[in-house]
Scaffold this active site. Structure first.
Site, PDB file in Angstrom:
ATOM      1  N   GLU A   1       0.904  -1.299  -0.034  1.00 50.00           N
ATOM      2  CA  GLU A   1      -0.142  -0.119  -0.083  1.00 50.00           C
ATOM      3  C   GLU A   1       0.853   1.255   0.028  1.00 50.00           C
ATOM      4  O   GLU A   1       0.738   1.927   0.959  1.00 50.00           O
ATOM      5  CB  GLU A   1      -1.093   0.029   1.035  1.00 50.00           C
ATOM      6  CG  GLU A   1      -2.076  -1.175   1.094  1.00 50.00           C
ATOM      7  CD  GLU A   1      -3.178  -1.092   2.291  1.00 50.00           C
ATOM      8  OE1 GLU A   1      -2.881  -0.330   2.945  1.00 50.00           O
ATOM      9  OE2 GLU A   1      -4.057  -2.029   2.075  1.00 50.00           O
TER      10      GLU A   1
ATOM     11  N   GLU B   1      -5.292  -8.409  -0.129  1.00 51.78           N
ATOM     12  CA  GLU B   1      -5.961  -8.119   1.117  1.00 51.78           C
ATOM     13  C   GLU B   1      -7.475  -7.756   0.979  1.00 51.78           C
ATOM     14  O   GLU B   1      -7.771  -7.280   0.200  1.00 51.78           O
ATOM     15  CB  GLU B   1      -5.356  -6.827   2.027  1.00 51.78           C
ATOM     16  CG  GLU B   1      -4.092  -6.958   2.443  1.00 51.78           C
ATOM     17  CD  GLU B   1      -3.376  -5.817   3.163  1.00 51.78           C
ATOM     18  OE1 GLU B   1      -4.320  -5.152   3.769  1.00 51.78           O
ATOM     19  OE2 GLU B   1      -2.473  -5.556   3.362  1.00 51.78           O
TER      20      GLU B   1
END
Length: 918
Positions: free
Chosen positions: A269, A519
């Protein structure tokens, strides 16, 4: 499916039996079967050292400033036998893939260029355990908000000092919110940290500065030079070298690459920092904006706060209908600054061994140093300083192409040096489309690794009767937020599938590569931790009905026509009801020791067996007592056969073990939360491609539709001992003869299907995971459910119905061996899917063509493949699996109460694409 190459596109070397290809938007095995890789992130606890959860303040600063900490024990304890139990549980749930988070701090916490070799060796040992349980793994260099010391996880402490930052003043300036210092460093109350407020750090000064320096320091902070390098090159080179050291260690192990570790994610991320901000006086609303919750300073206000100047900023709350501004709040740092003072850097330089260039003046904001703003007046001199790239000032910044891509290329080149066949999991900022990448960088070995969370559920900690198409809003699909609203579960589930289809389509920007959701998950501490009994209503303890609905809706999005791979966030071995995953009050673990069922204090001792694979977890009075070691597991004995071979005794021996599980169903459900949502049937390997995957939890009904073409026909070579695709000169009849040898296929344990021409059947089956948690026999379900309610399908007369009519034919099953309580204490408790006795399943299988058989939790299905000379483009086959006695129903799963006129009316009147009432 295009022809699977016999040589690797990355190295040109012949591919081994275990080789996984990335072609035609799918993972494909060396036999040509389409693979689905599904699993978990192991584990969220890896963000911090053992014994140092994010709520501890003194331990945080001591570890950072001294550089003395250890991540050995993350994600698993290899010394007490518990690692095997956890891996067994994950495998028994049907998972075959692990995303393996490791942090930069874990590798280089002692200082620049000083690596933790003990942790490197430990990681290799953990990966070997994962390999022995049959997992494929991809490594995840994990970070959140840059570092533990800026409110997240990832980079070592010294990287902040090297960047000219003093993290001790983050809380005072609200440059970052730290769990251990919330709401203030002087009077912390970590338990009061609001849900997901940590993510607002992406819009605060510390994170924005650090990511700008890491990705674009040369362009926007040219005066920041350390050890003769711009801070961008200094940080990037250390990060890449640290991950490279881990890659070298795994390579040097000699038995992990490609067999177990198949690839590498990029930095988790990554964030844009200030890159692309059009006006520092306002908070951006486009891609890259952050959650509106709590205090919300503009970038300009953050700069002033960072220099110790008091500011009155907006304050936001987040309710069921999204974020709302609820007032203002004044933040007064009382003169404390985020920036490192010159005298502090003298000590830091001695401690960490760097030399800072004289042009980098400390004690002041580096953005003021570069003429962005005037400290004395607080005026922003260049509000669009970060809007355009200096190398092309006529256009706006495109972060993924201008700054993320160059770093990724350097990282990928280093990974390839250690792992030539690595699948590169490409992971730009969340919800951002990947930029085009050169094939010479990808080398035919890639996967798009997007992330997705149901944001409304994640932030509100509640499963709502409405939701919104978040990705559609970001991509400009709607002119107003009202159009994006989805009412009712049917519309929400459909919306998730549509959003995932967009992510799957994004992968085509980089090529015909597969998509994996790196995720995805939901919080388990919903509704004020009602499921834990924290609301005072004991009737809700252990009730994860809403969590099951939320997680099923998300994972259902990966089914349907999408057929996506994923790794759920997360599985933590040390999750607790009080502190969740031990990081920023997150609580997303699929399992918790606090959810283990209370057991009577009965002691057992292991039967003599040197290949005992794991320890029993002891649980008494709903508290985890201890985990005992029973010795190392032998590779050839990774099943609960030895774990189950116990003899009961009275509680007389001090070194005895508490018997926890009488059968595999008990083992796989004990401590699991919303297990029916994530332990779901799916095709692990498909001859052809899955066209539709559908699973209805309420009916325990699974349906798979496959499309198969002439080129999808695999075959088996006895000489090579592995399944291979036939060459153009191979004789189909001789291939069939080889495959039909009784020495090739194991004898069926439960079988059936449609009578048909065996000559047309594929010689390699499609394999489907059939979860015991949905299809277990009533006898073993009753042994562990405190209030079991067996649901049985009935016909109109009220009699149980165990068969279904045409157009499908029922597969016959062998009469299972009854499971009695007398044999419970010595029952085989399986770790791996195929180790679970078929007699524990209670399934009804219907196929449109072919034949099937069940081995453990794996159903193998052979069906016709169009002959090459048939002229057929593709054939379509369907399989359906149900539980003969109907779904397994517990006391919590009562009929859903009426949801009100609005929801019921909407679902009846609306198509599901949009709400006609709202």
């Amino acid at each position: 499916m295009p022809k699977v190459p016999s040589a690797s596109p990355a190295t040109g070397k012949p591919t081994a039996e275990h080789f996984i290809h990335t072609v035609d938007c799918n993972f494909v095995d060396n036999n040509g079967r389409t693979l689905l890789l599904r699993g978990v992130n192991l584990s969220g606890s890896s963000k911090a050292p053992v014994g140092q959860p994010s709520r501890l303040q003194d331990e945080l600063w001591l570890a950072g400033e001294s550089g003395e900490c250890s991540f050995v024990g993350r994600p698993l304890n290899l010394d007490d036998g518990s690692a095997d139990v956890h891996l067994a549980r994950l495998r028994g749930w049907g998972f075959n893939m692990l995303r393996f988070p490791i942090t930069w701090e874990a590798l280089e916490h002692e200082g620049p260029g000083k690596y933790d070799y003990q942790f490197l060796d430990y990681t290799v040992k953990v990966l070997r355990r994962c390999k022995e349980f049959g997992f494929k793994v991809f490594m995840d260099p994990h970070q959140d908000i840059w570092s533990r010391y800026s409110g997240g996880s990832g980079a070592p402490y010294w990287t902040l000092l090297a960047s000219g930052i003093n993290p001790r003043n983050f809380s005072a300036t609200q440059s970052a919110i730290l769990h251990s210092e919330y709401p203030s460093a002087e009077n912390p109350d970590p338990a009061s940290l609001p849900a997901m407020i940590w993510s607002t750090n992406y819009g605060r000064l510390a994170s924005q500065t650090l990511f700008t320096l890491f990705f674009a320091g040369r362009d926007y902070a040219p005066k920041c030079v350390i050890d003769g390098q711009n801070i961008q090159d200094y940080l990037q080179s250390h990060f890449i070298k640290a991950i490279g050291m881990l890659a070298d260690r795994i390579r040097d192990a000699g038995d992990l690459l490609d067999v177990c570790v198949i690839g590498w994610d990029g930095m988790n991320e990554p964030a844009e920092g200030f890159c692309g901000h059009e006006d520092l006086n306002t908070v951006p609303t486009e891609q890259g904006s952050t959650l509106r919750k709590g205090s919300r300073p503009t970038p300009a206000q953050s700069l002033r706060l960072g220099m110790g100047q008091a500011q009155t900023v907006e304050h936001w709350s987040f309710g069921p209908f999204g974020p709302q501004k609820d007032g203002t709040v004044t933040i007064d740092p009382k003169g404390r600054k985020m920036w490192l003072e010159p005298e502090a850097d003298v000590e830091a330089s001695k401690r960490w061994g760097w030399t800072r260039d004289p042009s980098w003046k400390l004690g002041t904001c580096i953005w003021a140093l570069h003429g962005v703003w005037d400290i004395e007046s607080g005026f922003i001199l260049t509000p669009g300083y970060f809007k355009n790239p200096p190398f092309d000032p006529e256009r706006p910044v495109v972060f993924t192409a201008d700054y993320w891509r160059p770093h990724w290329r350097s990282y990928a080149e280093r990974i390839r040096q250690s792992h030539p066949e690595a699948i590169l999991f490409i992971h730009p900022p969340v919800f951002a489309q990947p930029p085009p990448l050169e094939e010479e960088d990808i080398c035919g070995r890639a996967c798009y690794s997007a992330h997705y969370y149901d944001g409304l559920t994640l932030v509100t900690r509640h499963w709502n009767w409405f939701n919104a198409d978040a990705l559609g809003m970001l991509r400009g699909k709607y002119s107003s937020i009202i159009q994006a609203v989805k009412i009712g579960e049917r519309a929400i589930r459909k919306s998730f599938q549509e959003q995932f289809a967009i992510l799957k389509d994004d992968a085509k920007i980089i090529g015909q590569y597969p998509t994996l959701l790196g995720e995805i998950g939901i919080p388990f501490d919903m509704d004020g931790k009602r499921s834990y009994g924290w609301t005072g209503e004991e009737k809700h303890i252990g009730d994860y009905t809403n969590q099951q609905k939320a997680l099923d809706a998300s994972l259902n999005g990966a089914d349907g026509p999408n057929s996506l791979n994923y790794t759920i966030w997360t599985y933590c071995t040390d999750n607790s009801h009080e502190w969740g995953d031990d990081w920023n009050m997150e609580d997303l673990s699929l399992w918790s020791s606090d959810d283990l069922r209370p057991k009577d204090t009965l002691r057992v001792r292991m039967a003599p067996n040197d290949s005992s694979s794991a320890a029993l977890l002891k649980k008494s009075n709903n508290a985890l007592v201890s985990v005992h070691s029973i010795g190392a597991a032998a590779t050839s004995a990774l099943s609960l056969a030895t774990l189950g071979a116990v003899s009961m005794e009275e509680d007389q021996e001090s070194n005895g073990f508490l018997e926890r599980w009488k059968n595999p169903y008990e083992f796989l459900t004990d401590g699991a939360r919303a297990v029916k949502a994530f332990s779901r049937p799916y095709p692990t390997a498909t001859v052809g491609t899955p066209a539709e995957i559908a699973f209805d939890i309420a009916k325990a009904h699974f349906k798979l539709v496959v499309h198969v073409k002439p080129e999808d026909r695999p075959t088996f070579s006895l000489s090579e001992g592995s399944w291979v695709r036939p060459s153009s000169s191979a004789s189909s009849s001789s291939s069939r003869s080889s495959a039909s040898s009784s020495s090739v296929r194991p004898p069926p344990t439960a079988s059936g299907g449609v009578d048909g021409d065996e000559e047309k059947l594929s010689e390699l089956p499609t394999e489907i995971f059939i979860p015991l948690v949905h299809y277990a026999k009533a006898e073993i379900v009753a042994s562990c459910n405190p209030n079991p309610v067996e649901q049985t399908e009935e016909d109109g007369s009220g009699s149980p119905t165990r068969t279904h009519s045409s157009p499908y034919l029922n597969g016959s099953t062998l009469e299972p061996r009854p499971f009695s309580s007398a044999s419970a204490s010595t029952a085989t408790l399986a770790l791996l899917p195929n180790d679970i006795p078929h007699s524990l399943l209670d399934i009804d299988v219907r196929v449109t063509a072919g034949r099937w058989e069940v081995d453990g939790q794996t159903l193998r299905w052979w069906y016709p493949v169009p002959p090459a000379d048939s002229g057929a483009v593709e054939w379509r086959h369907t399989i359906e699996v149900t539980r003969k006695g109907g779904r397994i129903k517990t006391a919590f799963e009562e009929p859903t109460p009426a949801r009100g006129l609005l929801v019921d009316s909407c679902e009846k009147m609306c198509s599901g694409d949009a709400c006609c009432i709202m």
